[in-house]
Structure formats: structure tokens, C-alpha cells
Design an enzyme around this catalytic site. Structure first.
Site, PDB file in Angstrom:
ATOM      1  N   GLU A 270     132.877  61.756 -16.914  1.00 11.62           N
ATOM      2  CA  GLU A 270     133.540  63.367 -16.836  1.00 11.62           C
ATOM      3  C   GLU A 270     134.644  63.552 -17.685  1.00 11.62           C
ATOM      4  O   GLU A 270     135.650  62.765 -17.584  1.00 11.62           O
ATOM      5  CB  GLU A 270     133.551  63.812 -14.952  1.00 11.62           C
ATOM      6  CG  GLU A 270     133.036  63.907 -14.568  1.00 11.62           C
ATOM      7  CD  GLU A 270     133.269  64.215 -13.217  1.00 11.62           C
ATOM      8  OE1 GLU A 270     134.769  65.254 -12.662  1.00 11.62           O
ATOM      9  OE2 GLU A 270     131.978  64.733 -11.723  1.00 11.62           O
ATOM     10  N   GLU A 324     131.933  77.470 -12.842  1.00  7.89           N
ATOM     11  CA  GLU A 324     130.764  77.212 -11.835  1.00  7.89           C
ATOM     12  C   GLU A 324     131.775  78.256 -10.952  1.00  7.89           C
ATOM     13  O   GLU A 324     132.918  77.934 -10.240  1.00  7.89           O
ATOM     14  CB  GLU A 324     129.855  75.991 -11.261  1.00  7.89           C
ATOM     15  CG  GLU A 324     129.968  74.883 -12.158  1.00  7.89           C
ATOM     16  CD  GLU A 324     129.781  73.555 -11.495  1.00  7.89           C
ATOM     17  OE1 GLU A 324     128.827  73.385 -10.817  1.00  7.89           O
ATOM     18  OE2 GLU A 324     130.223  73.272 -12.938  1.00  7.89           O
ATOM     19  N   LYS A 327     132.597  77.382  -7.202  1.00  5.31           N
ATOM     20  CA  LYS A 327     133.230  76.146  -6.499  1.00  5.31           C
ATOM     21  C   LYS A 327     135.043  75.868  -5.104  1.00  5.31           C
ATOM     22  O   LYS A 327     135.266  77.246  -6.371  1.00  5.31           O
ATOM     23  CB  LYS A 327     134.197  74.919  -7.475  1.00  5.31           C
ATOM     24  CG  LYS A 327     132.684  74.151  -8.321  1.00  5.31           C
ATOM     25  CD  LYS A 327     133.424  73.106  -9.641  1.00  5.31           C
ATOM     26  CE  LYS A 327     132.960  71.454  -8.938  1.00  5.31           C
ATOM     27  NZ  LYS A 327     133.433  70.551  -9.790  1.00  5.31           N
ATOM     28  N   GLU A 333     138.901  75.126 -11.234  1.00  5.19           N
ATOM     29  CA  GLU A 333     138.011  73.454 -11.298  1.00  5.19           C
ATOM     30  C   GLU A 333     136.388  74.582 -11.583  1.00  5.19           C
ATOM     31  O   GLU A 333     135.582  74.317 -11.102  1.00  5.19           O
ATOM     32  CB  GLU A 333     137.471  73.403  -9.502  1.00  5.19           C
ATOM     33  CG  GLU A 333     138.636  72.640  -8.646  1.00  5.19           C
ATOM     34  CD  GLU A 333     137.944  71.125  -9.180  1.00  5.19           C
ATOM     35  OE1 GLU A 333     136.737  71.306  -9.293  1.00  5.19           O
ATOM     36  OE2 GLU A 333     138.614  70.183  -9.415  1.00  5.19           O
TER      37      GLU A 333
END
Ligand SMILES: *[C@@H]1O[C@H](CO)[C@@H](O)[C@H](O)[C@H]1NC(C)=O
Ligand SMILES: *[C@@H]1O[C@H](CO)[C@@H](O)[C@H](O)[C@H]1NC(C)=O
Length: 392
Positions: A270, A324, A327, A333
Site C-alpha cells: 500500500e 471509501e 471507512k 482514510e
């Protein structure tokens, strides 16, 4: 003498140029660029649309955080190479019970092979260095049980691994001083021993974004963004670093070397940069996210190693495909996506969104640059041959 040296160098260069596979040890990775397809959002495109998006972007290496059947089915026959995840919530169970591990692999991996090209299983994510000690202790046996299950089921070509956050390191500056944290090291070593036996790499989640966000007064943002700076010099190795990601990866190599695993490859599972964040995350802007991800793409397209491991071509999965929104945690995030939930691009780094799959992708221009560099090298070599010959 001199000509002898030149000739030796020339043959060495030929070896390097015509043997590009020599450094590719991580079987679960084609090329250098991959992406994480996280799905903690109920508004993102369906898996079959995601397949279209990935194909348009020419991204072949994909990681997911579970083994969702609708995704595995959508990837059937696409040639896309997928690493599936055993979520942390299953790690203790798979660790305690080899039969459950066998069934998990049977139902979630074996059942989809070979049509869906599952090339890896990531057992847990960022377990070591976290807050759940029972989970940390369970990890090794879960890894072994999952590995044994693949063997029992006659599955080959599926690499077993686990990704680590940078919380496993004590200190990563200067890079060569990096070691594993006390408390992590005891659990890390047997894990590394097992991975080294089965030929798996060290999987690192590396975030210059976080390093900068926590130390804005110590780190030049341009250094974190791969923009021109004078960089840093490691005072022990005297190696020069022109960007923070390379330094973070070499810190991991240094910790591995300290632990006795100097041959293990590091792959980045990542990395990314948020395009929006909370007030205490001012670097999370679309402009910085674009710069990081654009420059990262160029960095990976060079197919080069890091200063400490120049022969180990850097491979990375970008975090992430989509924003997203479900999250939890800091706003950043929820804003790491190269694409927004509707499938349009978050910012332009040369990919086209779902709305506009016909737009030219700058991957071809990146490839062009690489091809050009290649031909320039060939021209340089042929020129030196003719210079040599004319001197003989
Ligand atoms: C995995 O299989 C090997 C060989 O069959 C065996 O020796 C080992 O004990 C097994 N490991 C686990 C954790 O079941
Ligand atoms: C290198 O830098 C680190 C941190 O700044 C310092 O602790 C260390 O003593 C230095 N080592 C040398 C050889 O100068």
C-alpha cells in the site's frame, strides 16, 4: 586496460538489458504497478464495471481485502491478477484450526481457480505492531495453516504473505539505522523465517503522507511528493535519497538485514496520498494527491530499485482504487481513491474514469518515455561499439 574495462562494462550492460527477469522474485506481481481495491462503501461501481475501469487503466495487479465471491466471479477470464485477503477477524480461527483454514482456502481460493487468477493470499493486514496481542501471536500459525492448506489442495502459484504497517519499526531515520521494534521483533523473526523458506517477500504498507503529516517541520513536503529537492544522505551508507518512499523502503531493507534476512525482497502493498482530510491533515489536498500519485507512477515506470537495493525493481500497489466513505477514522482514510465513488477520476494522473474510458491514457506516454530511454541506451551502446571498433 581502459578498453578492456569498457568492454567488460558493455557486456555487463548487455546482461542487464537483455535479462530483465533476473530481478523478478515476487511471483505474485507482473510489472511494477498495482492497486488496492477496497470496498468499504456502498456507492462504488459494481465489480464488472471495476474490471472495465482496470482494463482501461491497464492495471493488472489487484489486491482486495477479503475474498468476496462477486469480485472473484467478475475477475474470471479477465487475466487480471488478484491477491485475496484473509481478514484480521478470521486470523485467530484459522490459526487455531487447520481444518477451518483448509475449508477457507477450498471455498475462497480453490473454487475460483484457475479462471480467476488468484496469485496470492494476504493473511491478515497490519497485524504486528497493532494493539491486539492475541491476534499478533496467532498470525504465524494462521499463515502456516493457510500455506499447508494450499499444499494439501494441490494449489501452486499462490503466494502467501502478510502486509506490515510502518509501526513494526523502531525508528526509520536515517534509513540504514532502522530495526524492528522490541516486542515486534520476537514475533517477526519466526514469521520471516517461514516466509524466507517459502520464498515470500516482505510486504510493506508505506505512507510518506503519514510521515509528513506527523512531522511537517522535519520533512520537506517536496521530498515526500517526489518533487525536486536536494534530498537526504544516509550518514552511515552515504547513499543519497531524492524521495521519502525510497528511504522508507530502504529502512525496511535495513531492518530485515538487521534481523538476518538480507536477501528478502520488499514489495509495497500500500502507498498513496489522500486528497482530502481533517484540519490536522492539511497536506491532504487534491493537488498533493495528484502530484504524489503522478510522480509515483513515473517512479514505478522506471523499473528501478532503491539506493540500497538497486537491483530489486520497486513494485507497489497504490492505495486505493476508490474513495471509501464508510471507512472510520480520520477524514483522509476516506479520501485515498484515484477514483471517486461514481467512477470518475479524483484528479488527472493519466487514467480515465468510467465516464470517459475512451480518453487517452498517459500510461502509453509513460511507456513511450521508457521505450525512448531504451533506444537511447541502445544507441549509446552501438555508438560506443563503433567508437571502440574505430580505435582498434
Ligand atoms: C504443515 O505441513 C507440514 C508438512 O506436511 C507439517 O510438518 C506441519 O506440521 C504442518 N503445519 C501446521 C501448522 O499444520
Ligand atoms: C547519523 O545520524 C543519526 C541521527 O541523526 C545519529 O544518531 C548517528 O550518530 C549518526 N551516525 C554517524 C555515523 O554520524
Amino acid at each position: 586496460m581502459k578498453i578492456g574495462l569498457i568492454v567488460v562494462r558493455f557486456f555487463f550492460m548487455l546482461l542487464v538489458i537483455f535479462n530483465p527477469n533476473v530481478q523478478q522474485t515476487a511471483k505474485a506481481f507482473t510489472g511494477t504497478y498495482g492497486i488496492n481495491y477496497g470496498r468499504i462503501a456502498d456507492n462504488i461501481p459494481s465489480p464488472d464495471k471495476v474490471v472495465k475501469l482496470l482494463r482501461a487503466a491497464k492495471i493488472k495487479n489487484v489486491r482486495i481485502y477479503d475474498a468476496e465471491p462477486s469480485v472473484l466471479n467478475a475477475f474470471k477470464g479477465t487475466g487480471l491478477e488478484l491477491v485475496v485477503g484473509l481478514p484480521n477477524g478470521f486470523v485467530k480461527e484459522m490459526s487455531a484450526n487447520a481444518d477451518h483454514a483448509l475449508n477457507w482456502v477450498k471455498d475462497n481460493v480453490k473454487a475460483f481457480l484457475p479462471d480467476t487468477r488468484i496469485v496470492g493470499i494476504a493473511v491478515g493486514n497490519e497485524v504486528l505492531g497493532g494493539s491486539d496481542n492475541e491476534l499478533e501471536v496467532a498470525l504465524l500459525n494462521a499463515v502456516k495453516n493457510i500455506y499447508n492448506a494450499t499444499k494439501k489442495l494441490g494449489i501452486s502459484g499462490v503466494q502467501i504473505s502478510t502486509a506490515h504497517s510502518q509501526a513494526v519499526f523502531a525508528d526509520s531515520f536515517p534509513p540504514s539505522y532502522c530495526v524492528f521494534k522490541d516486542g515486534v521483533a520476537q514475533l517477526m523473526k519466526p514469521l520471516l523465517e517461514f516466509f524466507s523458506k517459502i520464498g515470500s517477500p516482505f510486504c510493506l504498507n508505506a505512507y510518506p503522507f503519514l510521515a509528513y503529516t506527523y512531522n511537517p517541520d522535519k520533512i520537506d513536503i517536496n521530498y515526500a511528493l517526489f518533487e525536486p529537492t536536494k534530498g537526504i544522505v544516509d550518514n552511515r551508507t552515504h547513499l543519497h535519497y531524492d524521495n521519502l518512499l525510497d528511504a522508507q523502503i530502504d529502512a525496511a531493507y535495513a531492518a530485515l538485514e538487521d534481523a538476518g534476512f538480507s536477501n528478502m525482497e520488499v514489495i509495497v502493498t500500500e502507498t498513496g496520498w489522500a486528497s482530502d482530510g481533517d484540519e490536522n491533515e492539511p497536506a491532504a489536498t487534491p493537488s498533493n494527491a495528484r502530484t504524489y500519485n503522478y510522480n509515483l507512477r513515473k517512479r514505478l515506470a522506471k523499473r528501478k530499485g532503491t539506493p540500497l537495493r538497486p537491483k530489486k525493481m520497486l513494485k507497489a500497489y497504490i492505495f486505493a482504487l476508490f474513495n471509501e466513505y464508510q471507512k472510520t477514522g480520520q477524514s483522509s482514510e476516506r479520501n485515498f481513491g484515484l477514483f471517486k465513488a461514481d467512477g470518475s477520476i479524483s484528479y488527472d494522473i493519466g487514467f480515465s474514469g468510467l465516464q470517459d474510458v475512451s480518453a487517452a491514457s498517459s500510461l502509453s506516454s509513460l511507456k513511450g518515455i521508457r521505450a525512448q530511454a531504451y533506444y537511447l541506451t541502445v544507441i549509446a551502446i552501438t555508438t560506443s561499439i563503433s567508437v571502440l571498433l574505430s580505435r582498434l
